[in-house]
Design an enzyme around this catalytic site. Structure first.
Site, PDB file in Angstrom:
ATOM      1  N   ASN A  14       0.842  -1.214   0.000  1.00  0.00           N
ATOM      2  CA  ASN A  14       0.000   0.000   0.000  1.00  0.00           C
ATOM      3  C   ASN A  14       0.868   1.252   0.000  1.00  0.00           C
ATOM      4  O   ASN A  14       0.543   2.238  -0.669  1.00  0.00           O
ATOM      5  CB  ASN A  14      -0.956  -0.006   1.194  1.00  0.00           C
ATOM      6  CG  ASN A  14      -2.195  -0.826   0.921  1.00  0.00           C
ATOM      7  OD1 ASN A  14      -3.069  -0.403   0.175  1.00  0.00           O
ATOM      8  ND2 ASN A  14      -2.256  -2.018   1.481  1.00  0.00           N
ATOM      9  N   ARG A  66       5.050   0.011  27.407  1.00  0.00           N
ATOM     10  CA  ARG A  66       4.219   0.434  26.272  1.00  0.00           C
ATOM     11  C   ARG A  66       4.080   1.958  26.256  1.00  0.00           C
ATOM     12  O   ARG A  66       4.059   2.588  25.190  1.00  0.00           O
ATOM     13  CB  ARG A  66       2.844  -0.221  26.408  1.00  0.00           C
ATOM     14  CG  ARG A  66       2.061  -0.248  25.135  1.00  0.00           C
ATOM     15  CD  ARG A  66       2.690  -1.219  24.151  1.00  0.00           C
ATOM     16  NE  ARG A  66       2.106  -1.104  22.831  1.00  0.00           N
ATOM     17  CZ  ARG A  66       2.501  -1.824  21.792  1.00  0.00           C
ATOM     18  NH1 ARG A  66       3.474  -2.696  21.893  1.00  0.00           N
ATOM     19  NH2 ARG A  66       1.915  -1.668  20.617  1.00  0.00           N
ATOM     20  N   HIS A 110      -8.450  -0.786   5.691  1.00  0.00           N
ATOM     21  CA  HIS A 110      -8.798  -2.101   6.253  1.00  0.00           C
ATOM     22  C   HIS A 110      -9.296  -2.996   5.112  1.00  0.00           C
ATOM     23  O   HIS A 110     -10.112  -2.563   4.302  1.00  0.00           O
ATOM     24  CB  HIS A 110      -9.874  -1.958   7.336  1.00  0.00           C
ATOM     25  CG  HIS A 110     -10.182  -3.262   7.990  1.00  0.00           C
ATOM     26  ND1 HIS A 110      -9.354  -3.811   8.952  1.00  0.00           N
ATOM     27  CD2 HIS A 110     -11.182  -4.148   7.794  1.00  0.00           C
ATOM     28  CE1 HIS A 110      -9.852  -4.983   9.318  1.00  0.00           C
ATOM     29  NE2 HIS A 110     -10.958  -5.205   8.642  1.00  0.00           N
ATOM     30  N   GLU A 181      -7.620  -1.873  -2.479  1.00  0.00           N
ATOM     31  CA  GLU A 181      -6.733  -1.131  -1.574  1.00  0.00           C
ATOM     32  C   GLU A 181      -5.792  -0.162  -2.285  1.00  0.00           C
ATOM     33  O   GLU A 181      -5.687   1.009  -1.900  1.00  0.00           O
ATOM     34  CB  GLU A 181      -5.893  -2.101  -0.738  1.00  0.00           C
ATOM     35  CG  GLU A 181      -6.718  -2.945   0.196  1.00  0.00           C
ATOM     36  CD  GLU A 181      -5.857  -3.763   1.146  1.00  0.00           C
ATOM     37  OE1 GLU A 181      -4.962  -3.199   1.783  1.00  0.00           O
ATOM     38  OE2 GLU A 181      -6.084  -4.981   1.239  1.00  0.00           O
TER      39      GLU A 181
HETATM   40  C1  GAR Z   1      -3.158  -4.669   3.887  1.00  0.00           C
HETATM   41  O1  GAR Z   1      -3.995  -5.632   3.308  1.00  0.00           O
HETATM   42  C2  GAR Z   1      -3.948  -3.788   4.838  1.00  0.00           C
HETATM   43  O2  GAR Z   1      -5.253  -3.537   4.405  1.00  0.00           O
HETATM   44  C3  GAR Z   1      -3.938  -4.632   6.083  1.00  0.00           C
HETATM   45  O3  GAR Z   1      -2.619  -5.136   6.150  1.00  0.00           O
HETATM   46  C4  GAR Z   1      -2.121  -5.324   4.813  1.00  0.00           C
HETATM   47  C5  GAR Z   1      -0.759  -4.674   4.711  1.00  0.00           C
HETATM   48  O4  GAR Z   1      -0.164  -4.968   3.463  1.00  0.00           O
HETATM   49  N1  GAR Z   1      -4.298  -3.861   7.254  1.00  0.00           N
HETATM   50  C6  GAR Z   1      -5.058  -4.342   8.240  1.00  0.00           C
HETATM   51  O5  GAR Z   1      -5.443  -5.493   8.283  1.00  0.00           O
HETATM   52  C7  GAR Z   1      -5.389  -3.334   9.336  1.00  0.00           C
HETATM   53  N2  GAR Z   1      -6.382  -3.846  10.222  1.00  0.00           N
HETATM   54  P1  GAR Z   1       1.012  -4.060   2.870  1.00  0.00           P
HETATM   55  O6  GAR Z   1       2.101  -3.938   3.952  1.00  0.00           O
HETATM   56  O7  GAR Z   1       1.511  -4.850   1.682  1.00  0.00           O
HETATM   57  O8  GAR Z   1       0.452  -2.721   2.489  1.00  0.00           O
END
Ligand code: GAR
Length: 197
Positions: A14, A66, A110, A181
């Protein structure tokens, strides 16, 4: 020019879509100032460096509590004077202090049609496993503002993607990325950068 920071944890496809969209003019009036990861080994950091974008790591492993990690993350973000923070596969719970300070300035992608398959425990491949287990025929992706809840903030954009016979979680994840996405996240950033939302 909107000053954008992108927060990542993993591969960064992304992030790549965002960097490419800035390069090819799909996103205008925005500059990616920094990419920050909680994970030193995230390939997304390499993508940032290859693009001459500042790549920073703030890892919870380097802090005793944390609270100290949360403070360090917020300090790092503050140091870049950002107008928008994009969570692009950032798998860390955003501290409430950061949400309050950057209200309506944090967006998340998401990989489902919220409110389906979202909230605690739904991230990455797990989202697609759950969609397949439920047998939905349509899934998709959502870009939303981040509030104190988990995946509960106002929705900016959504796009549906078909589930096809024989899909595995990996195949479905890839289709959702390609058809939703990588299109939606740049589009949302461009809308914000140009005052369309
Ligand atoms: C993506 O599919 C994003 O939508 C998801 O993690 C992946 C990251 O991929 N995010 C979530 O699940 C947030 N709850 P990337 O590092 O290749 O962009």
């Amino acid at each position: 020019m909107l000053r954008v920071g992108v927060l990542v944890s993993g591969g960064g496809t992304n992030l790549q879509a965002i960097l490419d969209a800035v390069d090819n003019g799909t996103i205008t009036n925005a500059k990616i100032e920094v990419v920050i990861s909680n994970n030193a080994g995230a390939y997304a950091l390499e993508r940032a460096k290859n693009h001459n974008v500042a790549a920073e790591c703030v890892s919870p492993k380097n802090y005793a509590t944390r609270e100290e990690f949360n403070e360090a993350l917020l300090d790092k973000i503050d140091s870049y004077n950002l107008d928008l923070i994009v969570l692009a596969g950032f798998l860390v719970k955003i501290p409430e202090s950061m949400i309050a300070k950057y209200r309506n300035k944090i967006v998340n992608i998401h990989p489902s049609l919220i409110p389906s398959f979202c909230g605690v425990g739904y991230y990455g491949l797990k989202v697609h496993e759950a969609a397949l287990a439920r047998g939905v025929k349509l899934t998709g992706a959502t870009v939303h503002f981040v509030d104190e809840g988990m995946d509960s903030g106002p929705i900016i954009l959504q796009k549906a993607v078909e589930v096809l016979p024989g899909d595995t979680p990996e195949i479905l994840q890839r289709r959702v990325m390609e058809q939703a996405e990588w299109i939606l996240l740049p589009q949302a950033i461009d809308m914000i950068a140009n005052g369309k939302i």
